[in-house]
Each structure stands twice: as C-alpha cells, then as structure tokens.
Scaffold this motif. Structure first.
Motif, short mmCIF file in Angstrom:
data_model
loop_
_atom_site.label_atom_id
_atom_site.label_comp_id
_atom_site.label_asym_id
_atom_site.label_seq_id
_atom_site.Cartn_x
_atom_site.Cartn_y
_atom_site.Cartn_z
N PRO A 565 45.84 50.45 68.64
CA PRO A 565 46.85 49.39 68.84
C PRO A 565 46.50 48.15 68.00
N ILE A 566 47.53 47.52 67.42
CA ILE A 566 47.30 46.37 66.52
C ILE A 566 46.63 45.21 67.24
N ASP A 567 46.83 45.11 68.56
CA ASP A 567 46.23 43.98 69.29
C ASP A 567 44.86 44.33 69.87
N VAL A 609 41.83 48.42 55.33
CA VAL A 609 42.60 49.16 56.34
C VAL A 609 41.97 48.89 57.70
N GLU A 610 42.79 48.47 58.67
CA GLU A 610 42.26 48.13 60.00
C GLU A 610 42.99 48.90 61.09
N TYR A 611 42.45 48.80 62.31
CA TYR A 611 43.02 49.43 63.49
C TYR A 611 43.15 50.95 63.31
N ILE A 612 42.04 51.58 62.90
CA ILE A 612 42.05 53.03 62.71
C ILE A 612 40.89 53.65 63.49
N GLU A 724 48.93 36.14 64.26
CA GLU A 724 48.47 37.53 64.26
C GLU A 724 48.93 38.22 62.99
N HIS A 725 48.38 39.41 62.72
CA HIS A 725 48.87 40.24 61.62
C HIS A 725 49.95 41.18 62.17
N LEU A 726 51.11 41.23 61.49
CA LEU A 726 52.20 42.11 61.93
C LEU A 726 52.71 42.93 60.74
N PRO A 727 53.31 44.12 61.00
CA PRO A 727 53.82 44.94 59.87
C PRO A 727 54.92 44.22 59.10
#
Length: 747
Positions: A565-567, A609-612, A724-727
C-alpha cells in the motif's frame, strides 16, 4: 516581602511594572507559592542542593508560528523589555538594521527568518533561553530541532489570519516532542481582529483544550490594554514603547464579560485538574493563587493551553506574556527527558535533568561562525566546563572543549561552565547535527529528530572551474548544518544535485554559496523527486549463466513481485520463502542486495521504485559456478524482466497548498489551480479574504509565487508543504516516459 497572596499581587505592580533590575520580584515569590510544596521547602531550606534555585529560575522556550504571525517582532519586544537590547528594530525596518534575531543579511532583505536564532534574557530574576524559529515550511527542520531541545513553547497566532496551515504543522511538531505551550493571539490592533474566532479555531483545528487567561480592552484601533482573568486586574501600556504598564481595576463596562470568561476559564481547567474541579463543584471561592497553580499543573501536563493576547508591534501585552512563561511553563527539572543506553540494547533511561550525574548533551544545531564551526548544545544532565574532555557517543571521538559561549543571536559571551538545563555553544568541535556528548563514563544517545525527506532537486555547478574547492566546502558545510539539505551526484549525467524542501529552501542555499563563499553557481531546472511503483503482482524466473573460461557464473531466482500500500511505512520488503537448500543460505543476502540495487532506478523514468514486496520462492545453484556476484546479477535482471508486467506507475509529490487571496480574485486563482491539476479540498471566508486549500502536484507549482502576484495585484499569499506521493495521470505518465526516453536517446 510579606506572607499573603494579596501582598504578592501588590508586589506585582511594584516589581514587574516599575522596579529596577536589582531586587527579587513578584514572579520569584509567586514561583515558590505556585510550585509544589517540595520546591518551596527546598528553596527555604539551606540544605537544598546549590543548583536547586538556579534550575527553578530557568525557562527554555521557543517561539513558533505560521509565517508573518509576528514571532520575530515578539522576540524583539521581549529582548527590549528584559534589557537585552536598548532599541527596537522592525523585521522589515526602514532603518536598514532589521530585527536582532534576523542576523543574516538574507533574512533582513527578505523580512523572513531562515535560521533559528538562540538568545537568553533575564526577567524578574529568572533566566529565559529563547529560540526564535522560522515560520516558512521550507525551513521546517529549524523548528524540529528547536522543539527537540526546548521545555516549553509559545505558539503565536494571528488575530486576523487565525489558525493557518503552518500553525497546524508547528503544533503537530510540538505534540511530537511533547512540549507544553502557551498560545499568544497577536496583532489585536489590526482591522478584522477577532481573538474569540481564533480561540474557537484553536479548539476545533488544533484540538487544543484551551481558554483565555486575558481579555482585550477594545479591538483594532480601539485596542488599549488587557484584563487578567486570573488576578482580576486591568493593564494599560504607556510610554513610547509600551514599557510603562499601569495596573488598574477592571473597567465597569467589561465586568459582565470578565465574570463570564473567568467562569469559562475555571470550568475548562477543572475538566483536567482534579484539585480545582473539587473546589469548583463544591462552589468554594477560587483564589487567584489556586487558579494559577491549577493552570500551571494542567499546562505542564499538556492537558491545557492558556491563551494570552496582545499586539507585539504596538508594544501591548508582551510583559504579561513573559509573566505567563514564568508562571505556567516548566523549568528543566519538571520535564522528563529520556536517553537510550547503547550498552543495554538501546534501553530507555530517564535523565535526572540536574547538574548531578554524568554529562549528557545533545548537539542540535551547527553553524559556521566567524571563528569556525559553532555547535549548539542543550545540556540534559551534568556540568560542562571549558577545557574539559567530552566524548561524541556517535563517533567515539574524545574532544576537548576549547571555548564555551552563551549566544545572543550572532553575538556571544564567553563562560567558564554550564550545567543541565542550559543551552550553550562550543567551538572547534567536529560533529553532526543530532550527535550526543557525554563525559565518557556512559554510552547514552538522545533520540534523534524527525527529518522529513526532500521533495525537490536542482542540478548545480560552479561557473568558474577554479572555485571548485570553495563550492565543495560550501555544500559540505550546508549538509552538516541542515539534515534536510542533501547533496548527491547524478550517476548518469555526473552533475551535482542538491535536494531540499522547496524552491525557496534551495534558492536560499544557492544565494548563500554566492555571498558567503563568493562562488557563482549555474543552476539547472528544478527537478521533482518522482518515484515509481507497481500496481499488480508479476512472476519472475531468471537464470543468469555465463561461461568465459575459468569459473563461470550461475544463479537462478524464481518468485514474484507485488505492490505494498502507498501509505505503508515500509517501502521495500524482501522475503525468502524457499524451502530446503536449492539456493545456499549464504547467497540470499546477495539476492536481496541485487533487488534493492535494481529498485534504485525504475525503467519508466529512472527514479527509485518504492512500495514493493519481493518474494523468493525457488531457484537453482551450481556447485562450482554459483557466487554472490552471480546471484546479485540474477536478481537485478529478474527485477528488470518482470517490472513491465507488474504495470508500473509514476508517483509524484503532491503538495498541500493554502492560499489567502482577496475575494474578488478567487475566481481566477481557483481556475489557475484547476489548470495546474490541483484538487480544491477547502474554501473558507476570512473577512474580505478567501482561504483556499488544495492538493497540487509539485511539478505544476514552479514559479507559482510570480503567477499568484500577477493574478492578485500582489495581494495574494500562499504556503505549501509536502503531503504525499500519489500516482500521476496516464497522459502525464506518457509525457514523462517519452521525455526520459528522448533524453536517453540524445545521450
């Protein structure tokens, strides 16, 4: 001095408002009666420790607020009334001198505070250490490090602007470091001043359990003075700089309001203080001293925020605020501070907060002074003397203290020793911001500060090749001073990249390189710190096999990659789910390292690359040809192989933008925000102004200050902070990918 509380109230008039610097004042008397009985006994008892009274008579406070709420002006008045400076200079003064606490030329030119400045003063026999902090969100680290070492704070709120975005940010920082605070509603002389609106905003937006301890006599142009609800006295401020405070009875036309607001104050404090609640519920008369002691207990316990009022610019209300600091904020021994014992697996240890015991001090700020590096220390325990040796726990280095000083903005005073509770500076000590110093007998470290991640980068290079040495020196120094300022080398272009919290943050550093190091720097277009992530699970099965004479390379890795999850707090997870020994366990760390390295640069636009989450389920090894290098390379190629199938997307930093514009310009301004792909999340009315809150991609905010000025005839203002970072949207992703490919092709 007389024994009763009534005598103390009379002494208030004599000492605080009129007496010279010689005698002990009402506040010192009151301190003993409003402190715990133990403290009172200790001060009377000749057997109490030598440091007891000096610790009780010390306050470490910070002044924080939203930009342009009047923090630096308030500090300037405090220094004037306490005799530290002999004339007042304004922040944007026409005399060209500028405020004392804005000691940098840049601060004086721009009329903003960039660095937190430390000073100390005495008020009624008490020593107050003050740190004036910046309000601009780009310099948020300055607020973080100031609050990290303070025992109490004053949150300044503008009576017209009320609770603004940065007020919420600094209040959040105060909560993080558990700092008791007073609120000061400033600028009551301005058109549209409404302290009661601000108080209700503090309760709703900041969730403060708050009540006014003063009410104003008149507002805007009619603002004349204040009524103290605790002591039921009216104060008027006379003289060219408001230095003569005249105490009078409560004006008759305000009596009903004073009664109502005092009742409200008692009621609000009773909710969090059992002793006062008992008296309140049994309808006993509540004396000023009882109420004062209850407010002190509740404020120190961080259950209540007393609200003071005034106008620093018009010299009204500052002296009662200073009394409030002494009455309601804690001395160093009343605040619990912890250290982590490095010899016992970072076990929490409560520090005594007194000069007794081994030295523990935190370096919370570094500055390049005229005589070398100046390190600001907050001493939490023990004593530090000039010529003593101390040990930097983080590096293990033993250092001699060559020079010990107390700071007054950019001036200094040499001292021989300092003890727990004090804020001092030392020269010639090589360390980083956040390092802990002890006398060597213990290995304690103080918990570190919260350092936000930078959101913007610039390519920078010296114009002249000869000035490379000075250029590097400047960047190294700024990195040491400011943990949010980062310097790196772009592996593809070889350019020097500086990263920070925003456009203004980086502009200031580029300007400082030019002024302080005489190096002209060429600056590239600001670059946003995009990130990449994946949106679905993808399998990988990669065999890395190479035979080139001698030992070959062999490594096979199988598994899958999936999004987090991005958060989530974790940005990279690696899990080994192999059963048995198809891959020897000594190669697993090399595989993890390979995946980590591959995730530093995604294939869409080359950003991390994050959240993986990467799960290893199978693989194969060769008895001779397998090696750590082979498996590391297998992991890198496996990541690249499956990345496209995992439907990667680009994440961009989104900013929380708060705009304040005259209502007539609201249409064009909101239209422009929509054009910049912003989402408007709030729209409030504040007098003749509209306050618009929006989430806007940082990439679309470059040069916004100029655009806003031209849209609003220079009347609009805005603040911006990272959210925050969002797509990004599909079309933006296509543009970014195409421009990245074009730049790669051009190389």
């Amino acid at each position: 001095m007389g024994g009763g509380r009534r005598d103390s109230a009379i002494l208030l008039v004599v000492r605080v408002w009129g007496a010279g610097a010689g005698g002990r004042g009402w506040c010192s008397r009151r301190w003993l009666s409003s402190s715990s009985s133990a403290a009172a006994t200790a001060a009377k008892d000749s057997s109490s420790p030598w440091w007891k009274e000096s610790m009780d008579r010390m306050r470490n406070i910070g002044i924080s607020a939203h930009i342009d709420s009047g923090k630096t002006t308030l500090t300037e008045r405090v220094l004037f009334y306490t005799g530290r400076i002999h004339e007042i200079h304004e922040v944007r003064g026409k005399d060209g001198v500028g405020a004392k606490m804005d000691s940098m030329d840049l601060e004086r030119e721009k009329g903003i505070t960039i660095q937190s400045a430390a000073t100390y003063c005495t008020w009624n026999g008490y020593q107050i250490n003050i740190i004036d902090t910046p309000g601009h969100v780009d310099f948020t680290i300055e607020v973080e490090r100031a609050l990290r070492v303070l025992d109490g704070a004053i949150l300044v709120l503008c009576s017209v602007g009320g609770v603004q975005s940065q007020s919420i940010t600094v209040d959040r920082q105060m909560r993080r470091y558990e700092v008791p605070r007073l609120a000061f509603i400033n600028k009551l002389d301005r058109m549209g001043a409404d302290p009661w609106k601000v108080l209700s905003q503090a309760r709703s937006k900041l969730r403060h359990h708050a009540a006014a301890v003063q009410i104003p006599i008149g507002l805007e142009e009619e603002f004349q003075g204040l009524v103290d609800l605790v002591h039921m006295k009216a104060y008027f401020f006379h003289g060219s700089n408001g230095e003569n405070v005249v105490t009078a009875d409560v004006p008759t036309d305000l009596e009903s309001m004073v009664t109502e607001k005092r009742h409200e104050l008692i009621e609000v404090v009773s909710e969090v203080d059992d002793k006062l609640a008992e008296a309140f519920l049994s309808d006993e008369p509540i004396s000023p001293s009882d109420l004062e002691m209850a407010i002190r207990r509740a404020t120190i316990a961080r259950k209540f925020v007393p609200v003071f009022m005034g106008s620093a610019f018009k010299n009204k209300g500052v002296q009662p605020l200073l009394n409030g600091v002494l009455s309601y904020l804690p001395c160093p021994t009343e605040v619990e501070n912890y250290a982590l014992d490095q010899t016992k697996n970072e076990e929490k240890v409560t520090l005594s907060g007194t000069p007794v015991g081994p030295l523990v001090a935190l370096a919370f700020k570094l500055e390049e002074g005229r005589f070398g590096q100046l390190t600001y220390l907050r001493i939490y325990q023990g004593v530090i003397r000039k010529g003593d040796f101390m040990v930097n726990v983080n590096t293990g280095k033993k250092i001699k203290v060559p020079r010990l000083v107390r700071m007054h903005s950019d001036e200094m005073e040499d001292i021989q020793e300092a003890h727990a509770g004090q804020i001092v500076a030392v020269f010639g000590v090589d360390c980083a911001s956040g390092d802990t110093f002890t006398d060597g007998s213990i290995k304690y470290t103080m918990t570190s500060m919260n350092v936000p991640e930078p959101v913007m980068s610039l390519a920078i290079s010296p114009v002249s090749k000869d000035s490379g040495g000075q250029f590097s020196k400047a960047l190294n120094r700024f990195q040491k001073e400011d943990p949010t300022f980062r310097v790196g080398i772009d592996s593809e272009s070889g350019q020097t990249i500086i990263s920070g919290m925003g456009e203004l943050h980086l502009d200031i550093y580029v300007e400082r390189i030019r002024r302080e190091y005489k190096v002209d720097a060429a600056v590239g277009k600001p670059r946003v710190n995009f990130r990449e992530t994946i949106t679905q699970r993808a399998e990988f099965d990669y065999l890395h096999k190479k035979q080139s004479g001698g030992q070959g390379q062999y490594g096979r890795v199988c598994g899958y990659i999936e999004p987090l999850p991005i958060d989530s707090s974790t940005k990279f997870e690696f899990e080994n789910m192999i059963i048995g020994q198809v891959i020897p366990s000594n190669f697993i760390p090399a595989i993890e390292k390979g995946f980590k390295e591959a995730s530093n640069s995604g294939s869409l636009i080359g950003h991390p690359v994050e959240y993986i989450r990467i799960v290893l389920t199978d693989g194969a090894s060769h008895a001779v040809d397998s090696s750590e290098l082979a498996f590391k390379l297998a992991a890198i190629y496996a990541f690249r192989q499956c990345y496209g199938a995992a439907k990667p997307v680009i994440l961009e930093p989104t900013m929380l933008v708060e705009l304040k514009v005259p209502t007539e310009f609201q249409g064009p301004v909101t239209g422009d925000i929509n054009k910049r792909k912003g989402v408007i999340v709030g729209n409030d009315q504040d007098g003749d102004d509209s306050v618009v809150t929006a989430h806007v991609p940082l990439n679309n905010m470059f040069g916004y200050s100029t655009a806003l000025r031209s849209m609003t005839q220079g009347k609009g203002e805005f603040t911006m902070e990272y959210k925050e970072h969002l797509p990004v949207s599909q079309d933006v992703q296509m543009q970014l990918v195409n421009s990245y490919k074009a730049s790669k092709g051009a190389e």
